[in-house]
Design an enzyme around this catalytic site. Structure first.
Site, PDB file in Angstrom:
ATOM      1  N   ASP A 193       0.892  -1.146   0.000  1.00  0.00           N
ATOM      2  CA  ASP A 193       0.000   0.000   0.000  1.00  0.00           C
ATOM      3  C   ASP A 193       0.942   1.211   0.000  1.00  0.00           C
ATOM      4  O   ASP A 193       2.120   1.089   0.374  1.00  0.00           O
ATOM      5  CB  ASP A 193      -0.883  -0.025   1.255  1.00  0.00           C
ATOM      6  CG  ASP A 193      -1.775   1.192   1.357  1.00  0.00           C
ATOM      7  OD1 ASP A 193      -2.391   1.569   0.350  1.00  0.00           O
ATOM      8  OD2 ASP A 193      -1.836   1.779   2.455  1.00  0.00           O
ATOM      9  N   ARG A 194       0.460   2.358  -0.408  1.00  0.00           N
ATOM     10  CA  ARG A 194       1.351   3.514  -0.505  1.00  0.00           C
ATOM     11  C   ARG A 194       1.293   4.385   0.754  1.00  0.00           C
ATOM     12  O   ARG A 194       2.245   4.451   1.526  1.00  0.00           O
ATOM     13  CB  ARG A 194       1.000   4.351  -1.745  1.00  0.00           C
ATOM     14  CG  ARG A 194       2.075   5.357  -2.111  1.00  0.00           C
ATOM     15  CD  ARG A 194       1.621   6.295  -3.201  1.00  0.00           C
ATOM     16  NE  ARG A 194       0.745   7.326  -2.620  1.00  0.00           N
ATOM     17  CZ  ARG A 194       0.068   8.205  -3.332  1.00  0.00           C
ATOM     18  NH1 ARG A 194       0.111   8.192  -4.653  1.00  0.00           N
ATOM     19  NH2 ARG A 194      -0.688   9.101  -2.733  1.00  0.00           N
ATOM     20  N   ASP A 195       0.180   5.073   0.949  1.00  0.00           N
ATOM     21  CA  ASP A 195       0.057   6.037   2.042  1.00  0.00           C
ATOM     22  C   ASP A 195       0.013   5.320   3.389  1.00  0.00           C
ATOM     23  O   ASP A 195      -0.834   4.468   3.623  1.00  0.00           O
ATOM     24  CB  ASP A 195      -1.196   6.891   1.845  1.00  0.00           C
ATOM     25  CG  ASP A 195      -1.189   7.635   0.516  1.00  0.00           C
ATOM     26  OD1 ASP A 195      -0.105   8.051   0.068  1.00  0.00           O
ATOM     27  OD2 ASP A 195      -2.268   7.793  -0.080  1.00  0.00           O
ATOM     28  N   THR A 248      -2.693   1.107  -4.478  1.00  0.00           N
ATOM     29  CA  THR A 248      -3.158   2.187  -3.615  1.00  0.00           C
ATOM     30  C   THR A 248      -4.544   2.696  -4.002  1.00  0.00           C
ATOM     31  O   THR A 248      -4.799   2.986  -5.169  1.00  0.00           O
ATOM     32  CB  THR A 248      -2.129   3.353  -3.614  1.00  0.00           C
ATOM     33  OG1 THR A 248      -2.620   4.432  -2.818  1.00  0.00           O
ATOM     34  CG2 THR A 248      -1.816   3.856  -5.008  1.00  0.00           C
ATOM     35  N   GLN A 273      -7.012   5.621  -4.238  1.00  0.00           N
ATOM     36  CA  GLN A 273      -6.810   7.069  -4.384  1.00  0.00           C
ATOM     37  C   GLN A 273      -8.154   7.758  -4.546  1.00  0.00           C
ATOM     38  O   GLN A 273      -8.502   8.269  -5.612  1.00  0.00           O
ATOM     39  CB  GLN A 273      -5.870   7.362  -5.555  1.00  0.00           C
ATOM     40  CG  GLN A 273      -4.433   6.970  -5.298  1.00  0.00           C
ATOM     41  CD  GLN A 273      -3.829   7.752  -4.155  1.00  0.00           C
ATOM     42  OE1 GLN A 273      -3.891   8.978  -4.114  1.00  0.00           O
ATOM     43  NE2 GLN A 273      -3.241   7.040  -3.196  1.00  0.00           N
ATOM     44  N   SER A 274      -8.931   7.768  -3.454  1.00  0.00           N
ATOM     45  CA  SER A 274     -10.262   8.370  -3.509  1.00  0.00           C
ATOM     46  C   SER A 274     -10.205   9.884  -3.691  1.00  0.00           C
ATOM     47  O   SER A 274     -11.213  10.504  -4.034  1.00  0.00           O
ATOM     48  CB  SER A 274     -11.075   8.022  -2.267  1.00  0.00           C
ATOM     49  OG  SER A 274     -10.553   8.668  -1.120  1.00  0.00           O
TER      50      SER A 274
END
Length: 184
Positions: free
Chosen positions: A13-15, A55, A57-58
């Protein structure tokens, strides 16, 4: 008991895993790496283990930024990783959300939006990987659930040094540094 399959890729996952989750990150100037993240990617890259980002990205669906900003941030991340010899093999992002203000991104339950496994399954297929040869590291239960749904082991990262976390969780599956037989 047989040895586990050699590790061929780590899905991240990124964030909150690779970078500090500052809320809808899209500006490269605001990128702050998690301690040990760049070093972990570099160690994996040096050992021939692919790093793949999946990821949600909403922020795109909410109209905070466009997909071009997501791609620009990922390109910036690649540049910073390259300095240490690291690289992300592929980035997958899901801009869809059930509460999207941008109509094109409104979807009640998009197959790519974690905890659904769509991004992971696409990554496995496009990279020619098997789930048992990979793991996922995420900072939310939805990340770990997406890994489970894809048939992959998932690890919940709750902060700290990502390189130390990977060494601890993966044990002998964490690749040794090339040429010296010890963990990078």
């Amino acid at each position: 008991m047989s040895d586990p399959a050699p590790l061929k890729a780590v899905f991240f996952d990124r964030d909150g895993v690779l970078n500090v989750d500052s809320g809808y990150l899209h500006d490269p100037a605001r990128l702050e790496w998690i301690p040990g993240a760049r070093e972990a990617i570099a160690a994996l890259t040096a050992a021939g283990v692919r790093s793949i980002v999946v990821t949600n990205q909403s922020g795109v669906a909410r109209g905070y930024y466009g997909e071009d900003a997501v791609h620009a941030l990922h390109a910036h991340m690649q540049g910073e990783l390259a300095v240490l010899g690291g690289a992300i093999a592929a980035f997958y992002h899901c801009p869809f959300h059930k509460d999207a203000v941008v109509e094109a991104y409104r979807c009640d339950d998009h197959p790519d939006r974690k905890p659904n496994p769509g991004m992971i399954l696409r990554g496995l297929a496009e990279q020619g990987l098997s789930a048992q040869d990979c793991v996922l590291v995420g900072d939310n239960d939805s990340d770990v659930e997406a890994a489970r749904r894809a048939g992959m082991q998932g690890f919940l990262f709750e902060g700290g040094d990502l390189l130390a976390f990977l060494r601890e969780r993966l044990g002998p599956r964490f690749p040794p540094a090339p040429g010296n037989g010890t963990a990078a």
